[in-house]
Design an enzyme around this catalytic site. Structure first.
Site: not given
Ligand SMILES: Nc1ncnc2c1ncn2[C@@H]1O[C@H](COP(=O)(O)OP(=O)(O)O)[C@@H](O)[C@H]1O
Ligand SMILES: CC(C)(COP(=O)(O)O)[C@@H](O)C(=O)NCCC(=O)O
Ligand SMILES: [K+]
Length: 255
Positions: A6, A9-10, A110, A130
């Site tokens: 998965d 963006n982070t 996602d 989410d």
């Molecule tokens: N082991 C961990 N367990 C939980 N949270 C975390 C963990 N590591 C990171 N995070 C937090 O979760 C955030 C990222 O969430 P995530 O759902 O993976 O985001 P994305 O899918 O947008 O990249 C980060 O800002 C971080 O601070």
């Molecule tokens: C909504 C999101 C930015 C979430 O990304 P995430 O926070 O998991 O990094 C991603 O699913 C995305 O770029 N979606 C495209 C636009 C849409 O779902 O309508």
């Molecule tokens: K995600």
């Protein structure tokens, strides 16, 4: 075994599933859009080594990627370096969950994975919140169709914007304070950020539940910040951090 990826963006989360659909191992790494296939391969190698596994144990992979710049590197990592197939999830995958929206192709992979796993695990209607880079809400109605939801800046994005732009505020521990009524700067910022994110979810969910076909939905929290935020609300029936990875597995399994 199947590797679900998965790419958010982070952070990028990875889950290794056995033949029975059990997730046996999970890992988390930062998402760097400039990573090469060799670097991704190296990361996988390190994770697997650390847990006493072999990359050869992977028979196939599935990826839900919302960072287009890195999808080629993952594809190359699998197809050229691991010599295993990698299935990219999208709204046009055979998910069993029809997307009732005017532009299904624009929906994040996602979000599709969340909808599939939530419907499978909890039935429909179901609402997923989410908490990642964005806070996004994903809704499956009582007919089992994906209906969209809401997208807003995530907790850490808001926090970082605040610390950058408000001269007297700097980084604090991101956790729920004892009360919404903060009595010093730190607890006030924690209230605004953590309880504020929870209250936003409560408010949006309450409105979404009023929509036709959504009433009575189970409410599920997922994403990296789900545990942090769910402490501050009782709106969630379940906190399920592995939901997106499970959705990727389920979509791959349907073929
Ligand atoms: N082991 C961990 N367990 C939980 N949270 C975390 C963990 N590591 C990171 N995070 C937090 O979760 C955030 C990222 O969430 P995530 O759902 O993976 O985001 P994305 O899918 O947008 O990249 C980060 O800002 C971080 O601070
Ligand atoms: C909504 C999101 C930015 C979430 O990304 P995430 O926070 O998991 O990094 C991603 O699913 C995305 O770029 N979606 C495209 C636009 C849409 O779902 O309508
Ligand atoms: K995600």
């Amino acid at each position: 075994m199947f590797l679900a990826i998965d790419v958010g963006n982070t952070q990028t989360t990875l889950g290794l599933f056995d033949e029975k659909g059990q997730m046996l191992h999970g890992w988390r790494m930062s998402t760097n859009s400039v990573d090469t296939a060799d670097m991704l391969h190296g990361r996988l190698f390190t994770f697997f080594m650390k847990d006493g596994l072999l990359l050869d144990d992977i028979s196939a992979g599935g990826i839900a990627c919302v960072v287009p710049a890195i999808s080629r590197a993952w594809k190359r990592c699998f197809e050229v370096l691991l010599k295993r197939p990698l299935v990219a999830i999208s709204a046009s995958s055979n998910t069993g969950v029809p997307v009732h929206m005017p532009h299904p192709e624009r929906v994040g992979a996602d979000r599709i994975a969340n909808a599939v796993a939530a419907r499978d695990r909890y039935g429909s209607p179901v609402v997923v919140v989410d908490f990642g880079t964005a806070t996004n809400i994903d809704v499956v109605d009582d007919s089992g169709a994906y209906r969209g939801g809401a997208i807003s800046p995530g907790l850490m994005l808001s926090a970082n914007a605040l610390f950058e732009r408000a001269a007297k505020l700097s980084s604090i521990p991101i956790e729920a304070p004892a009360s919404a009524l903060g009595d010093d700067t730190e607890s006030a910022v924690q209230s605004g950020l953590v309880i504020g994110t929870a209250a936003q979810a409560e408010g949006l969910v309450a409105r979404i539940l009023q929509e036709p076909g959504i009433g009575g939905a189970k409410i599920i929290a997922t994403g990296g910040l789900a545990k942090t935020v769910s402490v501050a609300t009782d709106v969630f029936d379940v906190v399920d951090p592995e939901l997106t990875l499970r959705g990727i597995y389920l979509i791959w399994k349907r073929g």
